[in-house]
Every structure is written in structure tokens, then in C-alpha cells.
Design a protein around this motif. Structure first.
Motif, short mmCIF file in Angstrom:
data_model
loop_
_atom_site.label_atom_id
_atom_site.label_comp_id
_atom_site.label_asym_id
_atom_site.label_seq_id
_atom_site.Cartn_x
_atom_site.Cartn_y
_atom_site.Cartn_z
N PRO A 63 -1.76 9.03 6.50
CA PRO A 63 -1.63 8.45 5.16
C PRO A 63 -2.06 6.98 5.16
O PRO A 63 -1.74 6.23 6.08
CB PRO A 63 -0.14 8.59 4.85
CG PRO A 63 0.52 8.73 6.17
CD PRO A 63 -0.47 9.35 7.10
N LYS A 64 -2.80 6.59 4.15
CA LYS A 64 -3.27 5.21 4.00
C LYS A 64 -3.00 4.75 2.58
O LYS A 64 -3.01 5.54 1.63
CB LYS A 64 -4.78 5.11 4.27
CG LYS A 64 -5.17 5.42 5.69
CD LYS A 64 -4.72 4.32 6.62
CE LYS A 64 -5.15 4.63 8.03
NZ LYS A 64 -4.66 3.67 8.97
N ARG A 65 -2.79 3.43 2.42
CA ARG A 65 -2.58 2.86 1.10
C ARG A 65 -3.51 1.68 0.91
O ARG A 65 -3.79 0.93 1.84
CB ARG A 65 -1.14 2.37 0.94
CG ARG A 65 -0.15 3.51 0.82
CD ARG A 65 1.20 3.01 0.43
NE ARG A 65 1.08 2.10 -0.73
CZ ARG A 65 2.07 1.37 -1.19
NH1 ARG A 65 3.25 1.42 -0.63
NH2 ARG A 65 1.90 0.59 -2.23
N TYR A 66 -3.99 1.54 -0.31
CA TYR A 66 -4.78 0.38 -0.70
C TYR A 66 -4.22 -0.08 -2.03
O TYR A 66 -4.54 0.46 -3.09
CB TYR A 66 -6.27 0.75 -0.82
CG TYR A 66 -7.15 -0.45 -1.04
CD1 TYR A 66 -7.45 -1.33 -0.01
CD2 TYR A 66 -7.68 -0.71 -2.30
CE1 TYR A 66 -8.25 -2.42 -0.21
CE2 TYR A 66 -8.48 -1.80 -2.52
CZ TYR A 66 -8.76 -2.66 -1.47
OH TYR A 66 -9.56 -3.77 -1.67
N ARG A 68 -1.83 -0.04 -4.89
CA ARG A 68 -0.96 1.02 -5.42
C ARG A 68 -1.55 2.40 -5.23
O ARG A 68 -0.93 3.40 -5.58
CB ARG A 68 -0.69 0.78 -6.90
CG ARG A 68 -1.91 0.88 -7.76
CD ARG A 68 -1.58 0.62 -9.19
NE ARG A 68 -2.80 0.75 -10.00
CZ ARG A 68 -2.80 0.93 -11.28
NH1 ARG A 68 -1.66 0.98 -11.93
NH2 ARG A 68 -3.92 1.04 -11.94
N TYR A 69 -2.76 2.50 -4.70
CA TYR A 69 -3.42 3.78 -4.50
C TYR A 69 -3.12 4.29 -3.10
O TYR A 69 -3.19 3.55 -2.13
CB TYR A 69 -4.93 3.65 -4.68
CG TYR A 69 -5.29 3.11 -6.04
CD1 TYR A 69 -5.18 3.90 -7.18
CD2 TYR A 69 -5.72 1.81 -6.18
CE1 TYR A 69 -5.48 3.40 -8.43
CE2 TYR A 69 -6.04 1.29 -7.43
CZ TYR A 69 -5.92 2.10 -8.54
OH TYR A 69 -6.22 1.60 -9.78
N SER A 70 -2.81 5.55 -3.00
CA SER A 70 -2.52 6.14 -1.69
C SER A 70 -3.37 7.38 -1.50
O SER A 70 -3.78 8.03 -2.45
CB SER A 70 -1.04 6.48 -1.56
OG SER A 70 -0.69 7.45 -2.52
N GLY A 71 -3.61 7.69 -0.25
CA GLY A 71 -4.40 8.86 0.08
C GLY A 71 -4.30 9.13 1.57
O GLY A 71 -3.40 8.63 2.25
N TYR A 72 -5.21 9.92 2.07
CA TYR A 72 -5.22 10.29 3.48
C TYR A 72 -6.60 10.08 4.06
O TYR A 72 -7.61 10.23 3.37
CB TYR A 72 -4.83 11.76 3.66
CG TYR A 72 -3.36 12.03 3.44
CD1 TYR A 72 -2.48 11.99 4.50
CD2 TYR A 72 -2.86 12.30 2.18
CE1 TYR A 72 -1.13 12.23 4.31
CE2 TYR A 72 -1.52 12.54 1.97
CZ TYR A 72 -0.66 12.51 3.05
OH TYR A 72 0.67 12.73 2.87
N THR A 73 -6.66 9.74 5.35
CA THR A 73 -7.93 9.70 6.06
C THR A 73 -8.35 11.15 6.35
O THR A 73 -7.56 12.07 6.23
CB THR A 73 -7.81 8.93 7.39
OG1 THR A 73 -6.85 9.57 8.22
CG2 THR A 73 -7.40 7.49 7.15
#
Length: 96
Positions: A63-66, A68-73
Motif C-alpha cells: 500500500p502507498k499513499r500520496y 489523500r490518495y491511496s493505492g497499491y504498487t
């Protein structure tokens, strides 16, 4: 058979893998759908060497965050390739 250059994506070069190169062990990022036999044939076709052993490892997504946006590698596959003792070292790794 798939094209060997579609199976092998890129070499993984770190301090740890550079030490492994002295023992004729190399690490590559490979296609996630490829198996050990396909990886072995692809390395032998591209580099004209004899492969003794192939070990694979699936690296899970993180899991990664930038902000307020979050996602996955992306999930990817790593292959540890051991060359035969009578085989020559790979050419493009000599500068490391």
C-alpha cells in the motif's frame, strides 16, 4: 514459446545482488506469468550461458499513499538464476 525478451524484463542490481554475482548468481525481474522452465530457456537464449538452477519469488503489492490518495504498487516476480560452474559470467554485469 514466448519471445525471451518478453519473459526477462530487467536485471535487479543492488549491493546484495552484486555480491551474489561472484558466485554466478544473478537476479532478474521477470513476467509474472512465466515459470522456471521458461525463465531458464530465456536466459540461455539471450546470454548464451548454461543455467544450473532457477528460484522464483513473487513480490506482493504494497500500500502507498500520496497525500489523500491511496493505492497499491504492482505485484511482480523476481527470479534468482544460478549459472553452471563451467559457464562464463554475464557480460553487462562486469562493470558493476
Amino acid at each position: 514459446m514466448k519471445d525471451p525478451r518478453d519473459i526477462i524484463k530487467r536485471p535487479i542490481i543492488t549491493e546484495r545482488t552484486a555480491e551474489m554475482m561472484n558466485d554466478l548468481k544473478y537476479v532478474f525481474e521477470v513476467d509474472i506469468r512465466s515459470n522456471k522452465v521458461e525463465i531458464k530457456k530465456a536466459i540461455e537464449a539471450i546470454f548464451n550461458v548454461k543455467v544450473a538452477n532457477v528460484n522464483t519469488l513473487r513480490v506482493p503489492a504494497k500500500p502507498k499513499r500520496y497525500g489523500r490518495y491511496s493505492g497499491y504498487t504492482s505485484e511482480w516476480k523476481k527470479a534468482f538464476v544460478t549459472l553452471a560452474k563451467d559457464s562464463k559470467p554475464l557480460e553487462f554485469f562486469e562493470t558493476v
